[in-house]
Design a protein around this motif. Structure first.
Motif, short mmCIF file in Angstrom:
data_model
loop_
_atom_site.label_atom_id
_atom_site.label_comp_id
_atom_site.label_asym_id
_atom_site.label_seq_id
_atom_site.Cartn_x
_atom_site.Cartn_y
_atom_site.Cartn_z
N ALA A 107 26.16 42.67 50.00
CA ALA A 107 27.53 42.18 50.14
C ALA A 107 27.87 41.22 49.02
O ALA A 107 27.03 40.48 48.53
N GLY A 108 29.14 41.24 48.61
CA GLY A 108 29.61 40.35 47.56
C GLY A 108 30.87 40.93 46.95
O GLY A 108 31.66 41.59 47.62
N LEU A 109 31.06 40.68 45.65
CA LEU A 109 32.18 41.28 44.92
C LEU A 109 31.76 42.67 44.49
O LEU A 109 30.76 42.83 43.77
N LEU A 110 32.52 43.68 44.90
CA LEU A 110 32.09 45.06 44.73
C LEU A 110 32.99 45.77 43.71
O LEU A 110 32.96 45.45 42.55
N ASP A 111 33.81 46.70 44.14
CA ASP A 111 34.53 47.53 43.19
C ASP A 111 35.77 46.83 42.63
O ASP A 111 36.28 45.85 43.19
N ILE A 112 36.27 47.42 41.53
CA ILE A 112 37.50 46.95 40.90
C ILE A 112 38.21 48.14 40.28
O ILE A 112 37.57 49.03 39.72
N THR A 113 39.52 48.20 40.42
CA THR A 113 40.31 49.25 39.78
C THR A 113 41.72 48.74 39.60
O THR A 113 42.09 47.68 40.11
N VAL A 114 42.53 49.49 38.86
CA VAL A 114 43.92 49.10 38.64
C VAL A 114 44.85 50.08 39.33
O VAL A 114 44.49 51.23 39.60
N HIS A 115 46.04 49.62 39.62
CA HIS A 115 47.08 50.46 40.22
C HIS A 115 47.45 51.57 39.23
O HIS A 115 47.41 51.37 38.01
N PRO A 116 47.80 52.78 39.71
CA PRO A 116 48.24 53.83 38.79
C PRO A 116 49.40 53.40 37.89
O PRO A 116 49.53 53.91 36.77
N ASP A 117 50.23 52.48 38.36
CA ASP A 117 51.35 51.96 37.57
C ASP A 117 51.04 50.57 37.02
O ASP A 117 51.94 49.74 36.88
#
Length: 388
Positions: A107-117
């Protein structure tokens, strides 16, 4: 003796990386690795010769990566940091103002992604274990950046119930063509959670980009069911990718001892854990005596023994023509990248890429079509370049 001196003869002789140092098979916080100034080598795979460029070598437990334009890439560290890269180099800077995370085991800081826009709205999304009364909760949040500082931070969905422990938190985030957000959540090592629709664990979830629950989710009208559930019976999915061209979601999940799975994720379906599995308990005793059951999905592919599947990407780039349409799967225990050949929704072949590179946590295709991977144990950020 540094790593380059130690492994240079093998690099020159074999043409592959054998950088993996001894590391525990469990997801435990590591220590900074011995610095590597530069390692580049060329390796010939079954269908493509690639150059491997080491861009960074001091990760502890990296988890996710995304690109935000202007040559910038963000990489999460599970302890609660986001490192900022620009033009394939670490800037020495980190994102400031992040929330505290429940850093416990996996557990902790996991995934990251950006909005399609993202170019228009600036939203960045993270999955993290939020500290809550009773332990931690896999949470999806979004924020914007003001320089390198978090702004407009908001939690969108907090999974329930809270869990006191560091096992099986997921989590990956993807968006589909309609800008719905999907995220994975593990069953916390408590097997029966996965079949129980009244809790969030052992599921794939679907929400709007602002956290609202879509009206057409499969269990919104089921009494006492968590309304964000999209699929259930998932053990601990740590990889997920959206195939834009074919409107498909793929996921990989950890089996126990054996039985890692590649699954086609479809609305309302039950993926069987722990009722059916191709794995067994870690002590060798059976979990179940069946591998199939009516109403439960079969994996498109499974691994026995386990390779400890993690992040994944679908190769759509013209830069790797012989791999186009293949799924690349990060392997933690396997310390390699699995290249899975696909024919529609069928897996037709497999090759182990870069064996020994380290515990591969994520493999991603950048917006400009290059493949990157991050590793634990060896602490690397690598870039795969097609050889001329």
């Amino acid at each position: 003796m540094n790593l380059i001196q130690r492994f240079l003869p093998l690099l020159l002789f074999l043409g592959i990386s054998t950088l993996a140092k001894s590391c525990t098979p469990k997801d435990e916080d590591g220590t900074p690795n011995e610095p590597i100034t530069e390692i580049k080598f060329t390796t010939k795979t079954e269908k493509l010769t690639v150059k491997v460029d080491t861009l960074y070598s001091a990760f502890q437990n990296p988890w996710g990566m995304t690109w935000i334009g202007d040559g910038k890439m963000l990489v999460t560290e599970r302890k609660g940091e986001i490192l900022i890269f620009k033009d394939d180099k670490y800037t020495g800077q980190k994102v400031q103002g992040l929330p505290a995370v429940y850093a416990n085991g996996q557990a902790g800081l996991l995934d990251i992604t950006v909005h399609p826009d993202f170019a228009q709205n600036g939203w960045i999304y993270i999955a993290y274990a939020k500290p809550v009364p009773g332990g931690g909760a896999t949470t999806v949040a979004r924020f914007k950046l003001n320089g390198n500082t978090v702004a407009s931070f908001e939690d969108l969905i907090v999974t329930t119930p809270a869990w006191n422990g560091g096992t099986h938190y997921g989590s990956r985030i993807v968006f589909d063509n309609q800008k719905f957000l999907y995220f994975t959540n593990g069953e916390r090592g408590s097997q029966n959670n996965a079949q129980n629709l009244t809790n969030s664990h052992g599921k794939v979830h679907r929400i709007h980009d602002d956290g609202r629950i879509p009206a057409d989710n499969p269990f919104v009208n089921t009494a006492n069911a968590v309304p964000s559930i999209w699929t259930y019976g998932n053990r601990n999915p740590q990889g997920m990718i959206y195939d834009q061209a074919n409107n498909r979601i793929w996921s990989v999940e950890h089996g126990p001892k054996g039985g890692d799975e590649l699954n086609l994720i479809e609305k309302g379906k039950n993926y069987g854990w722990p009722v059916i599995t191709y794995g067994q308990n870690y002590n060798g005793t059976p979990i179940t005596n069946i591998t199939e059951k009516e109403g439960m999905e079969q994996p498109v592919k499974y691994w026995v023994p386990s390779i400890a599947t993690c992040g994944m990407t679908l190769v759509t780039s013209d830069k790797y023509p012989a791999w186009k349409g293949n799924i690349l799967v990060a392997a933690l225990a396997g310390t390699h990248i699995s290249r899975v050949e696909m024919n529609g929704t069928k897996a037709t072949g497999e090759e182990k890429l870069l064996p020994g590179i380290g515990r591969v946590r994520q493999v991603s295709q950048s917006p400009d079509g290059f493949i990157y991977a991050i590793t634990e144990g060896t602490g690397l950020l690598i870039k795969l370049l097609p050889a001329s």
